[in-house]
Structure formats: structure tokens, C-alpha cells
Design a protein around this motif. Structure first.
Motif, mmCIF file in Angstrom:
data_model
loop_
_atom_site.group_PDB
_atom_site.id
_atom_site.type_symbol
_atom_site.label_atom_id
_atom_site.label_comp_id
_atom_site.label_asym_id
_atom_site.label_seq_id
_atom_site.Cartn_x
_atom_site.Cartn_y
_atom_site.Cartn_z
ATOM 1 N N VAL A 38 0.835 -1.204 0.000
ATOM 2 C CA VAL A 38 0.000 0.000 0.000
ATOM 3 C C VAL A 38 0.870 1.255 0.000
ATOM 4 C CG1 VAL A 38 -1.694 1.341 1.303
ATOM 5 C CG2 VAL A 38 -1.975 -1.133 1.078
ATOM 6 N N MET A 39 1.940 1.256 0.798
ATOM 7 C CA MET A 39 2.836 2.413 0.833
ATOM 8 C C MET A 39 3.527 2.614 -0.518
ATOM 9 S SD MET A 39 2.396 3.692 3.811
ATOM 10 C CE MET A 39 0.731 2.998 3.945
ATOM 11 N N ARG A 40 3.879 1.514 -1.160
ATOM 12 C CA ARG A 40 4.512 1.613 -2.476
ATOM 13 C C ARG A 40 3.545 2.200 -3.503
ATOM 14 N NH1 ARG A 40 7.050 -2.854 -2.219
ATOM 15 N NH2 ARG A 40 5.489 -4.205 -3.195
ATOM 16 N N GLU A 41 2.277 1.800 -3.432
ATOM 17 C CA GLU A 41 1.268 2.360 -4.318
ATOM 18 C C GLU A 41 1.028 3.843 -4.014
ATOM 19 O OE1 GLU A 41 -1.316 1.324 -7.019
ATOM 20 O OE2 GLU A 41 0.783 0.794 -7.269
ATOM 21 N N ALA A 42 1.061 4.187 -2.737
ATOM 22 C CA ALA A 42 0.904 5.599 -2.366
ATOM 23 C C ALA A 42 2.021 6.423 -2.985
ATOM 24 C CB ALA A 42 0.907 5.739 -0.853
ATOM 25 N N SER A 43 3.220 5.873 -3.003
ATOM 26 C CA SER A 43 4.341 6.574 -3.636
ATOM 27 C C SER A 43 4.118 6.722 -5.133
ATOM 28 C CB SER A 43 5.642 5.801 -3.381
ATOM 29 O OG SER A 43 6.714 6.379 -4.086
ATOM 30 N N ARG A 44 3.582 5.687 -5.751
ATOM 31 C CA ARG A 44 3.346 5.747 -7.204
ATOM 32 C C ARG A 44 2.424 6.900 -7.588
ATOM 33 N NH1 ARG A 44 -0.541 4.354 -10.593
ATOM 34 N NH2 ARG A 44 -1.814 3.329 -8.996
ATOM 35 N N VAL A 45 1.362 7.112 -6.804
ATOM 36 C CA VAL A 45 0.385 8.147 -7.164
ATOM 37 C C VAL A 45 0.785 9.531 -6.649
ATOM 38 C CG1 VAL A 45 -1.456 6.428 -7.223
ATOM 39 C CG2 VAL A 45 -1.103 7.755 -5.128
ATOM 40 N N LEU A 46 1.852 9.603 -5.847
ATOM 41 C CA LEU A 46 2.354 10.891 -5.372
ATOM 42 C C LEU A 46 3.249 11.538 -6.420
ATOM 43 C CD1 LEU A 46 3.528 10.697 -1.622
ATOM 44 C CD2 LEU A 46 1.986 12.386 -2.626
ATOM 45 N N LYS A 47 3.171 12.841 -6.510
ATOM 46 C CA LYS A 47 4.094 13.586 -7.352
ATOM 47 C C LYS A 47 5.473 13.613 -6.695
ATOM 48 C CE LYS A 47 0.388 16.689 -8.920
ATOM 49 N NZ LYS A 47 -0.091 18.092 -8.937
ATOM 50 N N SER A 48 6.498 13.818 -7.494
ATOM 51 C CA SER A 48 7.834 13.986 -6.935
ATOM 52 C C SER A 48 7.840 15.207 -6.019
ATOM 53 C CB SER A 48 8.842 14.179 -8.073
ATOM 54 O OG SER A 48 10.135 14.369 -7.555
ATOM 55 N N GLY A 49 8.349 15.033 -4.820
ATOM 56 C CA GLY A 49 8.310 16.104 -3.826
ATOM 57 C C GLY A 49 7.036 16.113 -3.019
ATOM 58 N N GLY A 50 6.095 15.216 -3.354
ATOM 59 C CA GLY A 50 4.844 15.122 -2.604
ATOM 60 C C GLY A 50 5.058 14.505 -1.230
ATOM 61 N N LYS A 51 4.081 14.687 -0.370
ATOM 62 C CA LYS A 51 4.225 14.282 1.037
ATOM 63 C C LYS A 51 3.165 13.256 1.418
ATOM 64 C CE LYS A 51 5.071 16.460 5.547
ATOM 65 N NZ LYS A 51 5.189 17.763 6.247
ATOM 66 N N ILE A 52 3.577 12.280 2.202
ATOM 67 C CA ILE A 52 2.646 11.312 2.778
ATOM 68 C C ILE A 52 2.630 11.509 4.281
ATOM 69 C CG2 ILE A 52 4.414 9.492 2.940
ATOM 70 C CD1 ILE A 52 2.122 7.469 2.397
ATOM 71 N N ALA A 53 1.435 11.416 4.876
ATOM 72 C CA ALA A 53 1.274 11.579 6.322
ATOM 73 C C ALA A 53 0.417 10.436 6.852
ATOM 74 C CB ALA A 53 0.632 12.925 6.647
ATOM 75 N N ILE A 54 0.992 9.637 7.750
ATOM 76 C CA ILE A 54 0.288 8.526 8.373
ATOM 77 C C ILE A 54 -0.011 8.922 9.815
ATOM 78 C CG2 ILE A 54 0.299 6.065 8.870
ATOM 79 C CD1 ILE A 54 0.641 6.721 5.913
ATOM 80 N N ILE A 55 -1.292 9.123 10.120
ATOM 81 C CA ILE A 55 -1.711 9.557 11.451
ATOM 82 C C ILE A 55 -2.332 8.372 12.183
ATOM 83 C CG2 ILE A 55 -3.203 11.148 12.739
ATOM 84 C CD1 ILE A 55 -3.101 13.012 10.289
ATOM 85 N N PHE A 56 -1.940 8.170 13.436
ATOM 86 C CA PHE A 56 -2.439 7.013 14.180
ATOM 87 C C PHE A 56 -2.494 7.300 15.667
ATOM 88 C CE2 PHE A 56 2.094 6.707 13.564
ATOM 89 C CZ PHE A 56 2.607 6.299 14.793
ATOM 90 N N SER A 57 -3.245 6.466 16.368
ATOM 91 C CA SER A 57 -3.367 6.529 17.818
ATOM 92 C C SER A 57 -3.137 5.111 18.350
ATOM 93 C CB SER A 57 -4.749 7.054 18.213
ATOM 94 O OG SER A 57 -4.892 7.147 19.618
ATOM 95 N N ASN A 58 -3.560 4.849 19.588
ATOM 96 C CA ASN A 58 -3.517 3.467 20.065
ATOM 97 C C ASN A 58 -4.928 2.951 20.344
ATOM 98 O OD1 ASN A 58 -4.248 4.582 22.523
ATOM 99 N ND2 ASN A 58 -2.241 4.322 23.471
#
Length: 368
Positions: free
Chosen positions: A281-301
Motif C-alpha cells: 500500500v505504501m509503495r502504491e501511495a508513492s506511485r500516485v504521489l508527485k515527486s516532492g509530494g508528502k505522505i502523512a500517516i496519522i495514528f493513535s492506540n
């Protein structure tokens, strides 16, 4: 524990010449050995028989909640904990052998007891001290130290292995963390993560993307695509310009329904703990991101225990953060500048600022 015992023995050998260095020894012991002891406390607590704290059935269970003692022995939760614990313990032991014993051989007396982590008063969950989440991401990565190489398939197994389409068939128009965590998440996304004119993908989306209405108007986002599990929830999300229903756990060779380099930002809120194919899933997220784009994974417990993967349910928040960082680094998605931030609300209690209410964290990275 082994490093502490070794430190004691070596320190006592030089008791007479250096007995006046007790204060220095205490400070060094707190700095060097504190992290090792608080992790040991975390692993010990998970084997305890503390009372179970249940949350609202429409929301989530606290981390590590179980129905009964049998659940502690479930292969879905605990089978790979020993593997991971041994892996982490070897690293901590070697680190402390080369650092703690070096310092403590120059000083004397019994080591001071390291300060343990604070616990959530409602759930008993260990909570990180200020700065620990940020420091849980390595400053440099060792390609030969990939933790997923030693994990088996059961690491990403779940108590409920039925199709997620069944679990999410009914809409849940509720927040899954408390009000102040929701506020922190909304402020972070609205004021810090998103920039004017961005194209945004909200992975594992639902009825809200936590973008404030006022900022949504100001940002004039070019596109906000939502990918989630329930059509009624997605339809109710006013921030989305488009949405699609997709089960990211259905196929290991997951393919997001978007073109290459389509988005400036990909965000995933309170859902990474349910992914059974996180690297893909993270690899696919990178594929659809533009170069220089940002990914943010927000989580709790906070989580649905039956649907969270075993790798997640057997870990504390510091380990969660490291795990998410590893997802991004070892997915071969070309992510750089991997960083973590503690977004939790804190208040002063004694000498430490402790988390109040539900904790909240984010791990970010930039596509090269």
C-alpha cells in the motif's frame, strides 16, 4: 536487565578509586539505561492480567484489550512478539554493552532505577514521554536491518480474518478518538499538512477527512479523492470532490485506481494498523504521489482489536512509530526525510508533561 547487571559488576570493581563520582554515575545511568528499562516494562506489562477496559462498541478498543486470558495466547497476537522482542533486545543489549558498561566501569555504587513510562489511568497503556516519538525514527537506515525479513505471515494476521467488506458494511458516523485528539488531527491537517491548490488523496477515508470547513474554503484544494470501505460514509464527506470504495486488504498486489503522480499529498488517518499488506500500500501511495509530494500517516492506540494486525496489537506507541517508519522506508517507494511527531495533548504532572486523553502521532515522508 542484562546490561544493568553487567554495569553493576564492572562499576563495583572500581568502587574505591571512584566512589566520589556517584552523582555523575546516576546521571549517566538515567540517560543511557532509561530507554532499555522502559521497553522491558512495556513487554512485561503486556503479559500481565490487568482488568480489561472496553470502549464503546461503535468506537474502538484500547490497545492490547482482550476478552479473556486465552486471548493473550492467541497466535494472531503473540506468535511473532517473541521474534520481534528478541530482535529488539539484541540491538538494545549490544548498544548498552558498548555504551553503558563503558561509562559505568568508570564509576561506582548501585545503578539508579530508571524512570518508567507513564500509563494511561483508564487503560493502563504505556505512554511515551515528550520527545520519544520523534526519536523513535532512525536518523540513518541500515538496509541489512529490515525488520520484515524476520516476520512471518502471522505478523499481519488478525483475530477476525473474514472479509473487511462484511465488517464495514454498516456505516459508522462516529469519531474513533476523543474530542481533543480529533481537534489536534484537524488542526494538523488543515493548518500544516495541506497547502493551497493541493491535490489530496485520503486513504482509508470515511465520513470526515478532518479538514476544517473554513480552511477548506481558503485552501481551494484542486482535488480531494477519498478511498474507503463504506459508500454511505464517503458520500457524507463534504470535503471530497470524488470517492471510490476499495478494500486494500483484498489483494496483496493492490492497485490504487489513480494515475501515476496524481497527488501532492497522501494521508491515512487512524487506519494503518488494519493494513495486512502495508508495504504494498505504501509503495502504491508513492506511485500516485508527485515527486516532492508528502505522505502523512496519522495514528493513535485506539483500534478495533479484531481487525488490527498482530504486529500492531503486540507493540507500544514508540514501536508503532518505528514500524510505520519502516513501512515507508522498506516499501521501496523512494521515500526520504521520514520523520515522526507527537500530536498528543499534554499537561504538566510533576516533573513530566503527560498525555491527556487519546494519544495522537504522525509519521511523514517525502517522495524523491
Amino acid at each position: 536487565q542484562r546490561s544493568t547487571i553487567l554495569s553493576q559488576m564492572m562499576g563495583r570493581l572500581l568502587l574505591l578509586p571512584f566512589f566520589r563520582l556517584n552523582i555523575v554515575y546516576g546521571l549517566i545511568t538515567i540517560i543511557v539505561c532509561g530507554q532499555n528499562q522502559r521497553r522491558t516494562t512495556a513487554f512485561s506489562f503486556r503479559a500481565s492480567k490487568s482488568p480489561v477496559q472496553w470502549m464503546n462498541s461503535n468506537a474502538n478498543f484500547p490497545l492490547n484489550a482482550v476478552k479473556n486470558q486465552d486471548d493473550f495466547n492467541s497466535p494472531y497476537i503473540n506468535k511473532d512478539i517473541k521474534t520481534r522482542e528478541n530482535f529488539l533486545e539484541r540491538r538494545r543489549f549490544l548498544n548498552n554493552i558498548t555504551s553503558a558498561s563503558l561509562f559505568t566501569s568508570l564509576v561506582s555504587t548501585t545503578p539508579l532505577k530508571a524512570k518508567a513510562a507513564t500509563r494511561d489511568p483508564k487503560t493502563g497503556i504505556l505512554l511515551p514521554s515528550p520527545g520519544e516519538i520523534e526519536s523513535s525514527i532512525p536518523t540513518s537506515w541500515d538496509e541489512n536491518d529490515n525488520p520484515f525479513d524476520s516476520f512471518s505471515k502471522e505478523s499481519f494476521s488478525r483475530l477476525d480474518s473474514s472479509p473487511d467488506t462484511l465488517f464495514y458494511s454498516d456505516p459508522r458516523f462516529v469519531e474513533h478518538v476523543d474530542e481533543q485528539a480529533v481537534e489536534s488531527m484537524t488542526k494538523y491537517i488543515s493548518n500544516r499538512l495541506l497547502l493551497p491548490g493541493d491535490s489530496v488523496l485520503d486513504l482509508c477515508s470515511s465520513w470526515t477527512s478532518h479538514i476544517s470547513r473554513s480552511r477548506l474554503e481558503e485552501l481551494k484544494l484542486k482535488r480531494v479523492a477519498g478511498l474507503g470501505m463504506n459508500a454511505k460514509e464517503l458520500e457524507a464527506n463534504n470535503a471530497l470532490t470524488e470517492w471510490a470504495v476499495k478494500d486494500l486488504n483484498e489483494d496483496k498486489n493492490v492497485k490504487l485506481p489513480y494515475d501515476n503522480e496524481s497527488f501532492d499529498v497522501v494521508m491515512c488517518q487512524l487506519s494503518v494498523d488494519y493494513l495486512i499488506h502495508p508495504l504494498e500500500v505504501m509503495r502504491e501511495a508513492s506511485r500516485v504521489l508527485k515527486s516532492g509530494g508528502k505522505i502523512a500517516i496519522i495514528f493513535s492506540n485506539r483500534l478495533f482489536l479484531s481487525k488490527a494486525v498482530g504486529l500492531w496489537t503486540g507493540s507500544d506507541d514508540i514501536e508503532h512509530t518505528y514500524t510505520v517508519g519502516c513501512y515507508l522506508h522498506y516499501c521501496n517507494g523512494g521515500f526520504k526525510d521520514i520523520e515522526a511527531e507527537d500530536l498528543s495533548t499534554r499537561k504538566q504532572k510533576g516533573n513530566e508533561r503527560v498525555i491527556v486523553g487519546d494519544p495522537l502521532y504522525v509519521v511523514t515522508a517525502v517522495k524523491t
